[in-house]
Design a protein around this motif. Sequence first.
Motif, short mmCIF file in Angstrom:
data_model
loop_
_atom_site.label_atom_id
_atom_site.label_comp_id
_atom_site.label_asym_id
_atom_site.label_seq_id
_atom_site.Cartn_x
_atom_site.Cartn_y
_atom_site.Cartn_z
N ALA A 66 -33.41 -52.75 12.56
CA ALA A 66 -34.07 -51.58 12.36
C ALA A 66 -33.36 -50.48 13.11
N GLY A 67 -33.80 -49.36 12.68
CA GLY A 67 -33.21 -48.03 13.65
C GLY A 67 -32.06 -47.42 12.92
N MET A 68 -31.35 -46.68 13.51
CA MET A 68 -30.21 -45.75 13.14
C MET A 68 -28.92 -46.66 12.64
N ARG A 124 -36.58 -43.47 11.76
CA ARG A 124 -35.88 -44.69 11.54
C ARG A 124 -36.22 -45.55 12.77
N GLY A 125 -37.02 -46.60 12.63
CA GLY A 125 -37.55 -47.14 13.69
C GLY A 125 -38.87 -47.24 14.04
N GLU A 126 -39.36 -46.11 14.18
CA GLU A 126 -40.68 -45.85 14.47
C GLU A 126 -41.86 -46.45 13.39
N GLU A 127 -41.22 -46.40 12.28
CA GLU A 127 -42.08 -46.94 11.08
C GLU A 127 -42.42 -48.49 11.29
N ASP A 282 -43.81 -54.26 21.74
CA ASP A 282 -44.91 -55.17 21.44
C ASP A 282 -45.23 -54.75 19.82
N CYS A 283 -45.39 -53.39 19.59
CA CYS A 283 -45.54 -53.05 18.34
C CYS A 283 -44.34 -53.24 17.45
N PHE A 284 -43.14 -53.06 17.80
CA PHE A 284 -41.70 -53.36 17.26
C PHE A 284 -41.50 -54.54 16.81
#
Length: 300
Positions: A66-68, A124-127, A282-284
């Motif tokens: 995930a992410g950029m 991107r990533g925070e979702e 933890d959330c990621f």
Amino acid sequence: MKRDWIAVDWGTTNFRAFLMNENRVIARTSAPCGLLTVENTAFAATLHQQLQPWINDVGAVPVLMAGMVGSQQGWQQVPYVPLPAGVQSVLAGIQPVETPWGSQAWITPGVSGQSAWDQPDVMRGEEIQLLGLNALHPAPEHYALLPGTHSKHAQMKNGCITAFSTLMTGELFSVLSEHSLLGRALPPQQEDQRSFLAGVAAAQRPVPFSHLIFAARTRRLSGEIAAEHVHSFLSGLLIGDELSSLPTGQRAWIVGSPSLAARYQLAATVIDISLTTVNGDDCFLQGLALLRSHLQELTS
């Protein structure tokens, strides 16, 4: 999918990976090999280099990224999914990529929508962190802050992201402290709570922000702030300005690193808002694990 798998957070400047056994972290690694450092689109080779010790140990286990890494400048562009965005819509947007060593690999999409101020916005990533937040702390509604280079303020209803806005708090601090008059010819900086809180309080005034930030220089010249505390004052100004966009009395989650979350908690003592901290990693990992479980059902 096997019980072992690898979660990857691949951003513009940094790379982080977690070797997982189901939802349990077995090992973790990080390196300053974000997208900007990957030459000649050698993403597969870079990933292999970072993961090779684990691959040698546990084999070609699945990799979920995930992410950029899914941006235009990344390994493979994965289109944004529109708001409202929940597990199913993010899952539908995931795209596979090939790895030379045989691991199944996927890249998650980002999310797009209109901000609270009616501007086009993206993440991107925070979702992934937001989906993880809801999985860890289920509730009909969430209001969450995800501080960082580009802070996100997001709302969720029934597990779906319904709105979000980006505030460039971290990047503005970097630009102003390193590349503007405000940070020129300063001595080594020291953390100072008093100067930080003074910045938070100053940001609550109905004053043009471009005028307020100049006070990081003039308060030093007048002796109100010591030269070694300018960064603390500037940080307080920027975080205070960001938090001033929240409704009065707002209760919110703050999803991030403990050190950064602590700064926001401290700033919240000046403003009438209530923040509950939850660890961003933890959330990621919970968010990616949730998507992985659905992928496992689809590919089994």
